[in-house]
Each structure stands twice: as structure tokens, then as C-alpha cells.
Design a protein around this motif. Structure first.
Motif, PDB file in Angstrom:
ATOM      1  N   ALA A 177       0.835  -1.214   0.000  1.00  0.00           N
ATOM      2  CA  ALA A 177       0.000   0.000   0.000  1.00  0.00           C
ATOM      3  C   ALA A 177       0.866   1.258   0.000  1.00  0.00           C
ATOM      4  O   ALA A 177       0.550   2.238  -0.680  1.00  0.00           O
ATOM      5  N   GLY A 178       1.966   1.231   0.744  1.00  0.00           N
ATOM      6  CA  GLY A 178       2.838   2.409   0.830  1.00  0.00           C
ATOM      7  C   GLY A 178       3.380   2.790  -0.545  1.00  0.00           C
ATOM      8  O   GLY A 178       3.401   3.971  -0.914  1.00  0.00           O
ATOM      9  N   ALA A 179       3.806   1.784  -1.301  1.00  0.00           N
ATOM     10  CA  ALA A 179       4.351   2.044  -2.637  1.00  0.00           C
ATOM     11  C   ALA A 179       3.274   2.621  -3.554  1.00  0.00           C
ATOM     12  O   ALA A 179       3.530   3.539  -4.345  1.00  0.00           O
ATOM     13  N   ILE A 180       2.052   2.117  -3.440  1.00  0.00           N
ATOM     14  CA  ILE A 180       0.946   2.590  -4.289  1.00  0.00           C
ATOM     15  C   ILE A 180       0.626   4.052  -3.967  1.00  0.00           C
ATOM     16  O   ILE A 180       0.482   4.888  -4.867  1.00  0.00           O
ATOM     17  N   LEU A 181       0.530   4.373  -2.673  1.00  0.00           N
ATOM     18  CA  LEU A 181       0.154   5.731  -2.265  1.00  0.00           C
ATOM     19  C   LEU A 181       1.222   6.745  -2.671  1.00  0.00           C
ATOM     20  O   LEU A 181       0.925   7.857  -3.116  1.00  0.00           O
ATOM     21  N   LYS A 182       2.476   6.321  -2.538  1.00  0.00           N
ATOM     22  CA  LYS A 182       3.592   7.195  -2.912  1.00  0.00           C
ATOM     23  C   LYS A 182       3.570   7.468  -4.427  1.00  0.00           C
ATOM     24  O   LYS A 182       3.753   8.592  -4.885  1.00  0.00           O
ATOM     25  N   TRP A 183       3.321   6.408  -5.186  1.00  0.00           N
ATOM     26  CA  TRP A 183       3.243   6.543  -6.656  1.00  0.00           C
ATOM     27  C   TRP A 183       2.086   7.448  -7.061  1.00  0.00           C
ATOM     28  O   TRP A 183       2.247   8.335  -7.914  1.00  0.00           O
ATOM     29  N   GLU A 184       0.926   7.250  -6.426  1.00  0.00           N
ATOM     30  CA  GLU A 184      -0.251   8.069  -6.788  1.00  0.00           C
ATOM     31  C   GLU A 184       0.057   9.547  -6.593  1.00  0.00           C
ATOM     32  O   GLU A 184      -0.267  10.389  -7.440  1.00  0.00           O
ATOM     33  N   LYS A 185       0.701   9.857  -5.474  1.00  0.00           N
ATOM     34  CA  LYS A 185       1.005  11.265  -5.154  1.00  0.00           C
ATOM     35  C   LYS A 185       2.033  11.803  -6.164  1.00  0.00           C
ATOM     36  O   LYS A 185       1.903  12.929  -6.657  1.00  0.00           O
ATOM     37  N   ALA A 186       3.019  10.982  -6.486  1.00  0.00           N
ATOM     38  CA  ALA A 186       4.079  11.430  -7.406  1.00  0.00           C
ATOM     39  C   ALA A 186       3.512  11.724  -8.792  1.00  0.00           C
ATOM     40  O   ALA A 186       3.826  12.762  -9.395  1.00  0.00           O
ATOM     41  N   ILE A 187       2.649  10.839  -9.329  1.00  0.00           N
ATOM     42  CA  ILE A 187       2.126  11.104 -10.681  1.00  0.00           C
ATOM     43  C   ILE A 187       1.140  12.272 -10.649  1.00  0.00           C
ATOM     44  O   ILE A 187       1.057  13.043 -11.589  1.00  0.00           O
ATOM     45  N   ARG A 188       0.424  12.430  -9.540  1.00  0.00           N
ATOM     46  CA  ARG A 188      -0.497  13.579  -9.410  1.00  0.00           C
ATOM     47  C   ARG A 188       0.309  14.872  -9.441  1.00  0.00           C
ATOM     48  O   ARG A 188      -0.042  15.819 -10.140  1.00  0.00           O
ATOM     49  N   GLU A 189       1.410  14.886  -8.698  1.00  0.00           N
ATOM     50  CA  GLU A 189       2.241  16.099  -8.664  1.00  0.00           C
ATOM     51  C   GLU A 189       2.872  16.379 -10.031  1.00  0.00           C
ATOM     52  O   GLU A 189       3.174  17.510 -10.375  1.00  0.00           O
ATOM     53  N   ALA A 190       3.033  15.301 -10.826  1.00  0.00           N
ATOM     54  CA  ALA A 190       3.581  15.472 -12.176  1.00  0.00           C
ATOM     55  C   ALA A 190       2.488  15.813 -13.187  1.00  0.00           C
ATOM     56  O   ALA A 190       2.764  15.911 -14.385  1.00  0.00           O
ATOM     57  N   GLY A 191       1.236  15.949 -12.722  1.00  0.00           N
ATOM     58  CA  GLY A 191       0.167  16.402 -13.610  1.00  0.00           C
ATOM     59  C   GLY A 191      -0.932  15.394 -13.903  1.00  0.00           C
ATOM     60  O   GLY A 191      -1.861  15.710 -14.645  1.00  0.00           O
ATOM     61  N   ASN A 192      -0.847  14.188 -13.343  1.00  0.00           N
ATOM     62  CA  ASN A 192      -1.922  13.236 -13.636  1.00  0.00           C
ATOM     63  C   ASN A 192      -3.260  13.693 -13.059  1.00  0.00           C
ATOM     64  O   ASN A 192      -3.333  14.099 -11.898  1.00  0.00           O
ATOM     65  N   ALA A 193      -4.310  13.610 -13.889  1.00  0.00           N
ATOM     66  CA  ALA A 193      -5.649  13.950 -13.415  1.00  0.00           C
ATOM     67  C   ALA A 193      -6.615  12.783 -13.602  1.00  0.00           C
ATOM     68  O   ALA A 193      -7.800  12.907 -13.303  1.00  0.00           O
ATOM     69  N   LEU A 194      -6.106  11.641 -14.110  1.00  0.00           N
ATOM     70  CA  LEU A 194      -7.001  10.516 -14.370  1.00  0.00           C
ATOM     71  C   LEU A 194      -7.298   9.767 -13.068  1.00  0.00           C
ATOM     72  O   LEU A 194      -6.383   9.524 -12.267  1.00  0.00           O
TER      73      LEU A 194
END
Ligand code: NAI
Ligand code: MHF
Length: 305
Positions: A177-194
Motif C-alpha cells: 500500500a505504501g508504494a501505491i500511495l507514494k506513486w499516486e502522489k508522485a504522478i499527481r504532482e507530475a500532472g496526472n488527473a485521471l
């Protein structure tokens, strides 16, 4: 729900499952297992026949499910084959949603090297597809560089914005779960809106999970599994993704901007027991334990197979 309790049931709402033509053949009736209208993805694995994916999609529609077939870009010969595939899916199974992935073949069979080539072809819109999933990789990919993944994700976001087609990310399965949450935040900060559907392993033995983790190139979180194999008896015990779900529910609760919306279960041949477990969770028949996860009642013998 008591304050401080992770909202597992909210996370479970609108879950989807994946099937392969091979494992679907062993399921008597999807409608007897899953709620009406459940989204069921049908794989298009390397070396398999498109007609098999179409036939399973047709069957799923007849059994009250929402079939969402995979389109594996690199396995297709080109636009004509894509058009024929879509035509079959729409005419036979009234498909309106697909998951487009690069696919696991090392060298593209034809004109499509990646997901974006299929999206840009215009064939999806022409076939009346209104919703499109694309792959996500919380732990990276053994086949694709980090910069390659980032560029592809940006292009997919741009395509969704420009076409107005409803798009979402469906991830590779992951045990951490930690890896997933970290990834979600990182791609969001890089502009992901999906919005994101998180791939979750279904109920399976450690042995089965290890086998599939290996064929799917699942990286770092394999260690979560291999650590447990020190006790050889554990190889044949069935694992549930309870700790993963608690970790995700906690993370979503802690971050109101988190884009995780649904769970996508990969049952790995254990659809009946996975769905029986999901049903218990949805019926509130579970209790948190001291290991950071939760327990459900022992599954009925019929579903335990
Ligand atoms: N349910 C499933 O079967 C799922 C499978 N996957 C796997 O993810 C990978 C593709 O990821 P996408 O995000 O759809 O990529 P993509 O199609 O968006 O491509 C992104 C970049 O990676 C390259 N690429 C894609 N697949 C490749 C491969 N197999 N080998 C070498 N380079 C490749 C492309 O040329 C492109 O530059 C595939 O290996 C696919 O099998 C991912 C999620 C779910
Ligand atoms: N990079 C990558 N490559 C993949 O092939 C892949 C992923 N990622 N992510 C997850 C999905 C799920 N995948 C699979 C692959 C094979 C079966 C399969 O062979 N199933 C058998 C039945 C299961 C059993 O052995 O009991 C079948 O008959 O279809 C299922 C899911 C492959 N997947």
C-alpha cells in the motif's frame, strides 16, 4: 463506521475483476457469482486468439456483466485488425469500454508500438467506445524506463483532455500500500488527473501469487511475498489482500486529493473464493486484527476451492 476505522467498504464499491479466456472456461455462470453489472476485464495475452476474447465478452454480456476487453497494442497487426477486433466486440458483446495496454510482447507485431498509437488512431471513437482504461505501474515496469512511463502517462492525460473521452488508470497488481500511495502522489504532482483503479491480488496461495508475480514482472513488492516463503508451509496457505486494503483505505482517508477510486481484482484462477471474500467484506462480516489487516469468517467449503 466508527471514527478511526478505515473505510474498507467504501473502497470496495464498484470493484471490478479480471478474467482470461482460459479461466473463464472454468466459471459456470458469472452472474451467479458477481453482482449484476460488475465490470469484468477480459485479457488479450500474447499468443491468444482475438476471437476468444470476443467470445468471452459476449458471454459476460449475456450473463449480466459489463465486459471490458483488453486491447494489447503491440500484439495487433495494424489498423485493419484493430477495426475488425472492435467491430466484433461491439457487434457481439455491445462493448462500450476497453482497456488499452502496450502488451507483453517484446517486439511489436505491427504498426502499434504502444497504447498511444491505438488511442491516436481514432478507431475507438469510430467504434462508439466511450470509456477507456490505460495501464498504471506503481512499482515501475521491467520493460519500460521511468521516463518512458512518465511520457506515456502525460500523453494519455492529454488525449483524455483533448477528446473528452472518459479515461482512467488501472494498475498492475501490487502488494504494498505504501508504494501505491507514494506513486499516486508522485504522478499527481507530475500532472496526472485521471482517476485510478488499483490492481489487487485476489485470494490465492502464496505459491500461485509468486508464479504470477514472476510472469508479470512484478518487482519490489515481490519481496513482501518472498519474505514469507521462509516458512515453507505458508506456500500453500491462501493469502487475502486485507492488509493492502487497510493501508489503502487509511491513505485515501488521509489525503482528500487522492485519485484512487476503485479496486480491480486479479483472481489468478480463484474467482469463486475471491468473490466470496469480497461478499463478506461488503456485508460487513469482518473484524480488524492486530496485524494491520482484518479477518473474515472462514469461507464455506464450496468457495474455498
Ligand atoms: N492486465 C494486464 O495484462 C496488464 C499488463 N500490463 C503490462 O504493462 C506493459 C505495458 O504498459 P503500458 O503502460 O500499457 O505501456 P504503453 O503502451 O503506454 O507504452 C509506454 C512505453 O513503453 C514501451 N513499451 C510498452 N510495452 C512494452 C514492452 N512489452 N516491452 C518494451 N517496451 C514496451 C512503449 O513502446 C512506450 O514507449 C506491458 O508489459 C503489459 O503487458 C500492465 C497492466 C496490466
Ligand atoms: N507486465 C505484465 N505482463 C502480464 O502478462 C500481466 C501483467 N503485467 N499484469 C497482470 C496481468 C494478469 N496476467 C495473467 C496472466 C496469465 C493468466 C493465466 O494464465 N491464467 C490461467 C488460469 C490461472 C491458473 O493458472 O490457474 C488461464 O487459464 O488463463 C492470468 C493472468 C498477466 N498480466
Amino acid at each position: 463506521m466508527a471514527a478511526g476505522m478505515p473505510d474498507i467498504q467504501a473502497l470496495m464499491q464498484g470493484f471490478s475483476v479480471e478474467t482470461t479466456p482460459g479461466s473463464a472456461a472454468k466459471v459456470e455462470h458469472f452472474g451467479a457469482l458477481l453482482p449484476a453489472g460488475t465490470t469484468v476485464n477480459v485479457t488479450q495475452l500474447p499468443g491468444t486468439d482475438l476471437a476468444d476474447t470476443i467470445a468471452v465478452a459476449k458471454r459476460l454480456r449475456a450473463e449480466g456483466m459489463e465486459p471490458v476487453p483488453h486491447i494489447a497494442a503491440r500484439s495487433l497487426e495494424g489498423e485493419d485488425e484493430l477495426a475488425r477486433y472492435l467491430d466484433g466486440l461491439v457487434s457481439e458483446a455491445a462493448v462500450t469500454e476497453v482497456l488499452v495496454i502496450g502488451g507483453g510482447v517484446d517486439r511489436p507485431a505491427g504498426a502499434f508500438a504502444e497504447t498511444m498509437d491505438v488511442l491516436k488512431s481514432g478507431r475507438l471513437e469510430a467504434a462508439g467506445i466511450v470509456k477507456v482504461g490505460v495501464a498504471g505501474h506503481p512499482e515501475g515496469s521491467p520493460d519500460i524506463s521511468e521516463s518512458g512511463l512518465a511520457a506515456a502517462l502525460k500523453a494519455k492525460n492529454d488525449w483524455a483532455r483533448e477528446t473528452g473521452i472518459e479515461c482512467y488508470i488501472e494498475t498492475q497488481f501490487c502488494f504494498d500500500a505504501g508504494a501505491i500511495l507514494k506513486w499516486e502522489k508522485a504522478i499527481r504532482e507530475a500532472g496526472n488527473a485521471l482517476p485510478i483503479h488499483i490492481g489487487v491480488p485476489g485470494l490465492a496461495t502464496l505459491k500461485t501469487l509468486l508464479k504470477f508475480a514472476q510472469v508479470s514482472g512484478i518487482g519490489p513488492s515481490m519481496r513482501v511475498l518472498t519474505r514469507q516463503t521462509r516458512n515453507i508451509a505458508r506456500l500453500l496457505t491462501v493469502q487475502a489482500p486485507d492488509r493492502l486494503l487497510v493501508g489503502l483505505a487509511d491513505g485515501i482517508e488521509a489525503d482528500p486529493d487522492c485519485l484512487i477510486r476503485h479496486l480491480h481484482f486479479y483472481p489468478f484462477g480463484g474467482l469463486a473464493k475471491t468473490v466470496a471474500w469480497i461478499d463478506q467484506v461488503r456485508a460487513d462480516e469482518f473484524a480488524l486484527n492486530s496485524k494491520g489487516g482484518f479477518e473474515t469468517a472462514p469461507l464455506a467449503a464450496a468457495a474455498a476451492s
